[in-house]
Motif scaffolding. Structure first.
Motif, PDB file in Angstrom:
ATOM      1  N   HIS A  91       0.827  -1.208   0.000  1.00  0.00           N
ATOM      2  CA  HIS A  91       0.000   0.000   0.000  1.00  0.00           C
ATOM      3  C   HIS A  91       0.861   1.259   0.000  1.00  0.00           C
ATOM      4  O   HIS A  91       0.669   2.163  -0.829  1.00  0.00           O
ATOM      5  CB  HIS A  91      -0.894  -0.034   1.240  1.00  0.00           C
ATOM      6  N   THR A 148      -3.287   0.493 -12.283  1.00  0.00           N
ATOM      7  CA  THR A 148      -4.369   1.403 -11.892  1.00  0.00           C
ATOM      8  C   THR A 148      -4.008   2.821 -12.305  1.00  0.00           C
ATOM      9  O   THR A 148      -2.831   3.151 -12.468  1.00  0.00           O
ATOM     10  CB  THR A 148      -4.617   1.357 -10.376  1.00  0.00           C
ATOM     11  N   THR A 185      -5.554   6.695  -7.200  1.00  0.00           N
ATOM     12  CA  THR A 185      -5.378   6.126  -5.860  1.00  0.00           C
ATOM     13  C   THR A 185      -6.623   5.407  -5.366  1.00  0.00           C
ATOM     14  O   THR A 185      -6.519   4.445  -4.616  1.00  0.00           O
ATOM     15  CB  THR A 185      -5.016   7.244  -4.854  1.00  0.00           C
ATOM     16  N   SER A 186      -7.791   5.863  -5.781  1.00  0.00           N
ATOM     17  CA  SER A 186      -9.022   5.218  -5.332  1.00  0.00           C
ATOM     18  C   SER A 186      -9.094   3.771  -5.807  1.00  0.00           C
ATOM     19  O   SER A 186      -9.375   2.859  -5.028  1.00  0.00           O
ATOM     20  CB  SER A 186     -10.239   6.001  -5.834  1.00  0.00           C
ATOM     21  N   THR A 187      -8.829   3.550  -7.085  1.00  0.00           N
ATOM     22  CA  THR A 187      -8.833   2.191  -7.634  1.00  0.00           C
ATOM     23  C   THR A 187      -7.723   1.359  -7.020  1.00  0.00           C
ATOM     24  O   THR A 187      -7.925   0.187  -6.678  1.00  0.00           O
ATOM     25  CB  THR A 187      -8.670   2.237  -9.163  1.00  0.00           C
ATOM     26  N   GLU A 189      -6.312   1.634  -4.054  1.00  0.00           N
ATOM     27  CA  GLU A 189      -6.603   1.250  -2.678  1.00  0.00           C
ATOM     28  C   GLU A 189      -7.720   0.211  -2.608  1.00  0.00           C
ATOM     29  O   GLU A 189      -7.691  -0.667  -1.749  1.00  0.00           O
ATOM     30  CB  GLU A 189      -6.956   2.481  -1.853  1.00  0.00           C
ATOM     31  N   SER A 190      -8.693   0.301  -3.502  1.00  0.00           N
ATOM     32  CA  SER A 190      -9.764  -0.696  -3.513  1.00  0.00           C
ATOM     33  C   SER A 190      -9.203  -2.087  -3.802  1.00  0.00           C
ATOM     34  O   SER A 190      -9.526  -3.056  -3.104  1.00  0.00           O
ATOM     35  CB  SER A 190     -10.817  -0.326  -4.571  1.00  0.00           C
ATOM     36  N   LEU A 191      -8.353  -2.186  -4.814  1.00  0.00           N
ATOM     37  CA  LEU A 191      -7.737  -3.474  -5.142  1.00  0.00           C
ATOM     38  C   LEU A 191      -6.852  -3.964  -4.007  1.00  0.00           C
ATOM     39  O   LEU A 191      -6.843  -5.162  -3.684  1.00  0.00           O
ATOM     40  CB  LEU A 191      -6.923  -3.360  -6.432  1.00  0.00           C
ATOM     41  N   TYR A 194      -7.055  -3.368  -0.703  1.00  0.00           N
ATOM     42  CA  TYR A 194      -7.791  -3.847   0.466  1.00  0.00           C
ATOM     43  C   TYR A 194      -8.511  -5.159   0.182  1.00  0.00           C
ATOM     44  O   TYR A 194      -8.654  -6.005   1.075  1.00  0.00           O
ATOM     45  CB  TYR A 194      -8.765  -2.780   0.959  1.00  0.00           C
ATOM     46  N   ILE A 195      -8.971  -5.335  -1.055  1.00  0.00           N
ATOM     47  CA  ILE A 195      -9.561  -6.634  -1.427  1.00  0.00           C
ATOM     48  C   ILE A 195      -8.519  -7.732  -1.258  1.00  0.00           C
ATOM     49  O   ILE A 195      -8.791  -8.798  -0.687  1.00  0.00           O
ATOM     50  CB  ILE A 195     -10.088  -6.592  -2.868  1.00  0.00           C
ATOM     51  N   THR A 213      -8.785 -10.630   1.677  1.00  0.00           N
ATOM     52  CA  THR A 213      -9.061 -11.950   1.115  1.00  0.00           C
ATOM     53  C   THR A 213      -7.872 -12.889   1.240  1.00  0.00           C
ATOM     54  O   THR A 213      -8.002 -14.022   1.723  1.00  0.00           O
ATOM     55  CB  THR A 213      -9.472 -11.825  -0.361  1.00  0.00           C
TER      56      THR A 213
END
Length: 256
Positions: free
Chosen positions: A73, A161, A164-166, A168-170, A172-173, A177
């Motif tokens: 991250h 990506t 930053t939004s995309t 960070e979403s990837l 955290y997934i 997981t």
């Protein structure tokens, strides 16, 4: 073959970027929360409830492995930050060595990750009585290989990506997981068969397999080296992709 001057220049570039990144991380303070405070809270409060009776130390190690991936991250954010601070044009014009630039960004983050893993290992051993049947070199080698995967993954996620939004979403997934099915929260033996099969593909599984062997296992090198080989191979592949695909001219968007 690099000359002495070229080598010195390369090291100076790495040191310059690394020093800047370390100062930024120090001022941010958030790594102290997400790499130390959050996993410590989870490990102390969940403990043997997820790792099994008398396995508080194993919970410390598992959650430390899971949150060591926050280095991915911070690696990605370090690259996106160039756009937010309006310094990317300068980098694109100057075009420093990609290896020096990426190493300078990664090394401080990897160093903090190594401190995090070491601290949680010490707590597990000293305060919770987790045995170390293997060598401390085994533990160190696993930590270095794991952080190599994580930091290289951060660069690759940045490459695929645009904002930053995309990103960070990837991230955290993946964090939640992979940590769940990889045995970082609940040990493999306690997971459903499907989760164990999927977890086999995660770096968490291999890191914890090696750490379990070096601690509560027999401490043999063969299983540890097998796990390090898998992690090291992943780190090399991701690193090659990161170094070859990295392009200063590609526009990104820092939404912070």
């Amino acid at each position: 073959m690099r000359t002495t001057e070229e080598t010195a220049g390369f090291r100076s570039l790495v040191a310059g970027y690394a020093t800047t990144e370390l100062l930024i991380l120090w001022r941010m303070r958030t790594p102290l929360v997400f790499m130390f405070a959050v996993p410590a809270t989870l490990a102390f409060t969940l403990g043997s409830a997820v790792a099994g009776s008398g396995s508080h130390g194993r919970a410390m190690l598992g959650i430390a492995v899971m949150f060591s991936f926050t280095t991915a991250h911070y690696t990605g954010l370090a690259l996106f930050r160039e756009f937010g601070s309006n310094t990317w044009v300068r980098q694109a014009l100057y075009r420093p060595s990609r290896a020096a630039f990426l190493l300078g960004k990664i090394l401080p983050i990897a160093g903090i990750g190594l401190v995090q893993l070491s601290l949680f290992a010490v707590i597990a051993v000293v305060f919770y009585g987790t045995p170390v049947h293997g060598s401390l070199w085994q533990l160190l080698a696993v930590a270095v290989a794991l952080l190599g995967v994580s930091c290289a993954m951060g660069v690759v996620l940045y490459l695929v990506t645009s904002d930053t939004s995309t990103f960070e979403s990837l991230f955290y997934i993946f964090l939640i997981t992979a940590g769940s099915v990889g045995g970082a929260i609940v040990p493999d033996a306690n997971l459903p068969a499907v989760s164990r099969a999927v977890g086999f593909l995660t770096p968490h599984h291999w890191a914890l397999r090696a750490l379990d062997e070096a601690t509560v296992g027999r401490g043999e090198w063969a299983p540890v080296l097998q796990a390090i080989g898998v992690l090291g191979g992943c780190a090399v592949i991701l690193g090659v992709v990161a170094a070859t695909a990295f392009d200063y001219r590609r526009q990104k968007y820092d939404l912070y």
